[in-house]
Design an enzyme around this catalytic site. Structure first.
Site, PDB file in Angstrom:
ATOM      1  N   CYS B 101       3.187  38.655  -5.340  1.00  0.00           N
ATOM      2  CA  CYS B 101       2.536  37.350  -5.450  1.00  0.00           C
ATOM      3  C   CYS B 101       2.159  37.055  -6.899  1.00  0.00           C
ATOM      4  CB  CYS B 101       1.335  37.303  -4.499  1.00  0.00           C
ATOM      5  SG  CYS B 101       0.701  35.642  -4.244  1.00  0.00           S
ATOM      6  N   HIS B 210       3.141  39.648   0.892  1.00  0.00           N
ATOM      7  CA  HIS B 210       2.238  40.758   0.584  1.00  0.00           C
ATOM      8  C   HIS B 210       2.473  41.980   1.467  1.00  0.00           C
ATOM      9  CE1 HIS B 210      -0.773  38.708  -2.101  1.00  0.00           C
ATOM     10  NE2 HIS B 210      -0.143  37.659  -1.597  1.00  0.00           N
ATOM     11  N   GLU B 212       1.389  44.883   1.052  1.00  0.00           N
ATOM     12  CA  GLU B 212       0.178  45.724   1.139  1.00  0.00           C
ATOM     13  C   GLU B 212      -0.768  45.260   2.227  1.00  0.00           C
ATOM     14  OE1 GLU B 212       0.455  43.189  -0.668  1.00  0.00           O
ATOM     15  OE2 GLU B 212      -1.427  42.418  -1.464  1.00  0.00           O
TER      16      GLU B 212
END
Ligand SMILES: Nc1ncnc2c1ncn2[C@@H]1O[C@H](COP(=O)(O)OP(=O)(O)O)[C@@H](O)[C@H]1O
Lengths: 83, 250, 599, 83
Positions: B101, B210, B212
């Site tokens: 991002c 994302h 994560e």
């Protein structure tokens, strides 16, 4: 194509977080000449025909109503450019 | 789902993955958690330092560094640490670097990756569970996936529309550097549905979604198993461990 | 310069107290307290601190019930109760949670994006100032009719303002409300809730103690924000009206606030600050007088040390400015260097303003000359208190008699399918994803539940799964029909939402949105709602730990104003020993049995 | 205070989502004179001393390196203004 430029800036008394972030970054990059930065917007409106006084008036109206937020911004410039 | 990895039986915690924090970074603690969950050691890296602390890989996490005010990533790329990251990524050692991002935006501003991001075509921030196709499973960050595999990870951004000129896009396609593509809907108008790309060597990867946020059942995106169960993002971190350990053996 | 000496020597000077919103009895009281006329700066301080917004002068007498109706048992988990920036609740294992809901209604009507954004910014600073890391936000919203020409402006601006600020701070948005009703047409409600987590030992309070400790202001510079209405102060001598431009709206800088959060957490971790206070409404007036009056001594401040964004500000304006993203802290002399190191690391501006004294006075100098010399309690705590008249509205009987059963709608419509479609497509029942898709619900990686679930759920401790659930609710129509029962129902609904997620409800915060307290009928609605809410809290065994009152919410209609429906927004916090045990809402699998519980 | 204005516009070949949204909104508000709109940025840099050629050169450098991204934007104007 003839164009009209509209420049909009944050009102001087209003906090400009964008300008603030830039002014903080400049010295780190070795630019020490500038003590303040404000970030505004520049619009370029394409006009199909000729830029008459009437069209300019319309651009001014659009600048005040749509392109700027009069609560926090000023229209600082509306002008025709030919290049 | 993941390929059997070459990492079993090795001490994974010896692998050090740096996570960079800039002022305004938001997902640094999340990225560090993902690194830990994969078994590696997460190392905090501070933007103003110029020491990479011997890390084996670097994650540049998401957020709004410097508020994203000028352009996303524009100010951060000048951080002292970024100079080190850029050198290490371009060096013979080919340090693996992942930009997520805002991290992806910083990598394009740094010219480690081509193109740029502009405002989403609908002009709004969007947060959604996004399906991606892994187009290239040979990069430092995707080797635990299979090419063509679909994964679901959260997407959340305001300036996520990937753009580059046609020549660059053609080259990316031809060289297999389009690593992820949006499947289903294109959430932001990105050219050719591109969600993520890599550099030519495949050690630097950037993507808008994302991974994560899809590493822990209970806190991830929805998956067929139920709400919040998705952990498809773990493959990124398993991949880089493969890469690191393969490098260590070589 | 209007110094204290000058004020004593010129008792007859005309002061613009009425323009600043003070009533004649209030101005008389100030003179009585000071035994002289106030200076311009003192007048500025008293006028903002004694405003309805800061002093709760109309609501105080009723709000006392939240304290009076609390039992020892209800307080079992309370570490900090009503009165501080936010309440703090013990959730076990040495962890605590602080949460609060506040309003930013009026600014959001004027400038929807910035009004809503700074609403989030303000409530988050309250949470930081307790010593906590903010971990989530929620946003109960009310708009006018969905098809009114002005509604789109407000919905787009407010939603993107909340998202723009909250997303940039890295705070997951885990719930809220969206209600459309024409009664909110000229006065949308923008309430914002924030929740933070901390260890018990990290609790910080807003007090200035320890003679010789230093007082510091840090964060953004002070500009003319939020004093547009008080521009009479732009002239210190009150007669020569010098031209001045003071912005009526505040612009938020979420990046500055994010940096402020991280730098405060670093200060807390290293025990560098003794007392801390966020700057919100009434800015430095509020921070200095509250810190000083909560401490045991006094405070001495040099106002020219304040870093300004606009150098033309007068002392009175500096005291009143509501510039965002600022904090004030008390630091022992030993910790000054450590404090400055943290500021340098995060690139945050600061200025040392003065120190804690043992005089019991708040003294503010301008270039060495005293312009404020007050007992801080008289500014911060002993403001006017009104027992405003109230009575039950006469129209209420007719309204209550107009029952649903008596109307012709009671018949079952022929086409039930069409009725269902009509219902689910009504704006108040339709999916809220257009709103919630603009909010980050993943950041921080601890969100176990968010939209579309009944309660938001956040993990607090990664090792044990300890976590909290939160829900906010209110139904203005119920409250309009019966403010006492309506307030109870709001609590009951939020409580149920938390309980059905699997959490044990522990504590309550509330934002009481009402019309004008000067209208006895509105005041009655207020009194009834507060009393109903306090009773219901007692019945359910959950204490109110803090909140906010927003009055004067009304829409102009011709030359009259129409008050909003009484809208007490109630937030309930519950605790989980392990968020893995949460129960999401909605059907999950085929073949499961469906039960309806309750009456 | 002397200032330097820097104008940055999206490259012509780059789709500008904000300009596109405005062009769509204009006719709805009764403005039919404009066939295209592009939105760029206007920066105002405050200079403490005099705006010399050297300071202008620095502003140009800041414009190219920090204030614009050459992949998607062009610096269309850097000029001193005195008012
Ligand atoms: N303004 C808002 N901000 C964040 N979440 C919201 C907002 N409005 C609604 N939601 C969320 O959307 C979901 C559906 O809301 P709603 O339709 O009001 O549900 P219900 O009727 O069950 O209370 C809930 O999870 C709620 O918290």
């Amino acid at each position: 194509m003839p164009r009209i430029v509209v420049d909009v800036m944050p009102k001087p008394e209003i906090l400009d977080p964008q300008g603030k972030a830039i002014v903080g970054a400049l010295p780190r990059l070795g630019f020490t000449e500038f003590s303040g930065v404000r970030q505004g917007k520049r619009f370029e409106l394409t006009v199909d025909g000729e830029v008459t006084e009437a069209v300019l008036a319309k651009a001014r109206e659009a600048a005040e109503t749509l392109l700027s937020n009069p609560v926090i911004e000023d229209v600082v410039n509306v002008e025709a450019i030919n290049d | 789902m993941l390929r059997p990895s070459m990492t079993e039986s090795l001490d994974l915690s010896a692998a050090r993955v740096g996570v960079v924090t800039f002022p305004g970074t938001l997902d640094d603690r999340d990225a560090a958690r993902a690194v830990r969950l994969s078994g590696a050691t997460a190392v905090e890296l501070w933007h103003a330092d110029d020491d990479l602390q011997d890390v084996d890989a670097v994650v540049i996490p998401g957020g709004f560094s410097y508020g994203d005010y000028l352009r996303a990533g524009a100010i951060s790329r000048f951080a002292p640490l970024m100079a080190k990251v850029i050198d290490a990524a371009n060096s013979d050692a080919k340090l693996p670097v992942l930009g997520i991002c805002n991290g992806f935006q910083i990598l394009t501003e740094s010219h480690l990756l081509p193109g740029s991001m502009v405002k989403n075509d609908h002009l709004k921030f969007i947060c959604r569970d996004q399906v991606l196709r892994v187009e290239n499973a040979a990069t430092a960050w995707t080797n635990a996936y299979q090419a063509g595999q679909d994964i679901t990870v959260p997407l959340k951004n305001q300036d996520g529309q990937y753009i580059a000129d046609e020549k660059t896009l053609d080259a990316l396609e031809a060289e297999g550097r389009v690593v992820f593509r949006y499947i289903g809907v294109n959430p932001n108008g990105s050219r050719r549905d591109i969600a993520g790309i890599s550099n030519a060597a495949g050690n630097v990867v950037g993507l808008m979604p994302h991974p994560e946020h899809a590493v822990e059942a209970g806190f991830g995106p929805s998956s067929p198993a139920g709400p919040h169960t998705g952990t498809d993002g773990l493959g990124f971190f398993a991949s880089v461990l493969n890469t690191i350990l393969a490098g260590a053996k070589a | 310069m209007d110094t204290v000496v000058n004020a004593a020597a010129t008792p007859e000077t005309e002061l613009p107290w009425a323009e600043l919103g003070l009533k004649d009895n209030e101005f008389a009281r100030i003179k009585e307290i000071l035994e002289r006329r106030p200076t311009a700066a003192e007048l500025a301080m008293y006028s903002v601190m004694w405003s309805e917004h800061c002093s709760y002068k109309s609501s105080k007498v009723h709000l006392r019930q939240f304290g009076d109706k609390v039992t020892e048992e209800m307080k079992e988990h309370l570490l900090v109760g009503i009165g501080e920036n936010a309440g703090v609740v013990d959730i076990g294992d040495g962890w605590a949670v602080t949460f609060k809901v506040e309003s930013h209604n009026h600014p959001s009507f004027v400038e929807p994006y910035q009004g809503a954004a700074t609403g989030i910014g303000g409530i988050v600073r309250d949470i930081i100032s307790m010593g906590a890391r903010p971990v989530a936000v929620m946003d109960p919203l009310r708009f006018g009719a969905i098809d009114h020409p002005d509604t789109a402006r407000l919905v787009h601006g407010i939603v993107s303002g909340i998202g723009g600020y909250g997303n940039s701070l890295g705070l997951p948005n885990i719930g809220g409300e969206v209600v459309f009703d024409s009664v909110y047409q000229g006065n949308p409600l923008v309430n914002a809730l924030a929740v933070g987590v901390l260890r018990h030992e990290d609790i910080r309070l807003a007090n200035a103690s320890g003679v010789g400790n230093r007082v510091v202001l840090f964060g953004a510079r002070t500009g003319g924000d939020g004093i547009g209405g008080a521009s009479v102060l732009a002239s210190e001598s009150f007669d020569d009206a010098k031209p001045s431009k003071r912005p009526a709206v505040q612009v938020g800088d979420p990046f500055a606030e994010k940096v402020l959060i991280e730098c405060c957490l670093e200060l807390f971790k290293a025990s560098i600050v003794d007392g801390i206070q966020d700057l919100g409404a009434a800015g430095i007036s509020c921070a200095t007088s509250e810190l000083a009056s909560n401490g045991e001594g006094g405070m001495h401040v040099e106002l020219t040390s304040v870093l300004l964004r606009d150098p033309s500000l007068t002392p009175g304006e500096i005291l009143m400015s509501e510039s965002q993203e600022r904090m004030m802290a008390v630091v022992t002399p030993e910790n000054v260097a450590a404090f400055e190191a943290v500021m340098a690391k995060w690139d945050v501006e600061y200025s040392w303003l003065g120190e804690v004294t043992d005089t019991g006075r708040l003294i503010i100098d301008w270039d060495g000359e005293t312009i404020v010399d007050v007992d801080p309690r008289t500014v911060a705590h002993d403001g006017p208190v009104y027992n405003r008249p109230f009575h039950r509205p006469e129209w209420l009987d007719a309204l209550q008699a107009d029952s649903f059963a008596a109307s012709d709608q009671a018949e079952v419509p022929a086409d039930l399918g069409a009725a269902v479609v009509e219902l689910i497509s009504s704006p108040n029942l339709a999916s809220k994803s257009w709103v919630t898709d603009q909010y980050d619900r993943y950041v921080q990686g601890n969100t176990a539940q968010a939209m579309p679930d009944d309660a938001g759920v956040i993990r607090v401790d990664e090792n044990t799964g300890l976590g909290v659930a939160l829900s906010t609710d209110a139904n203005g129509r119920y409250c309009y029909l019966n403010p006492r029962e309506g307030a109870k129902l709001a609590l009951a609904e939020a409580y149920r939402n938390v309980a059905t997620s699997g959490a044990r409800p522990l504590a309550v915060t509330d934002c009481l949105n009402f019309g004008s307290p000067e209208d006895p009928e509105v005041m009655w609605q207020f009194a009834e709602s507060v009393s109903g809410l306090a009773d219901a809290c007692q019945e359910l065994g959950v204490p109110v730990t803090g909140g906010n009152v927003s009055l004067y919410n009304h829409t102009a209609s011709g030359d009259k104003t129409v008050a909003i429906h009484p809208t007490p927004v109630v937030g309930v916090l519950g605790v989980f020993d392990d968020v893995a045990r949460r129960t999401p809402s909605g059907w999950r699998e085929d073949g499961q049995a469906i039960y309806l519980l309750g009456t």
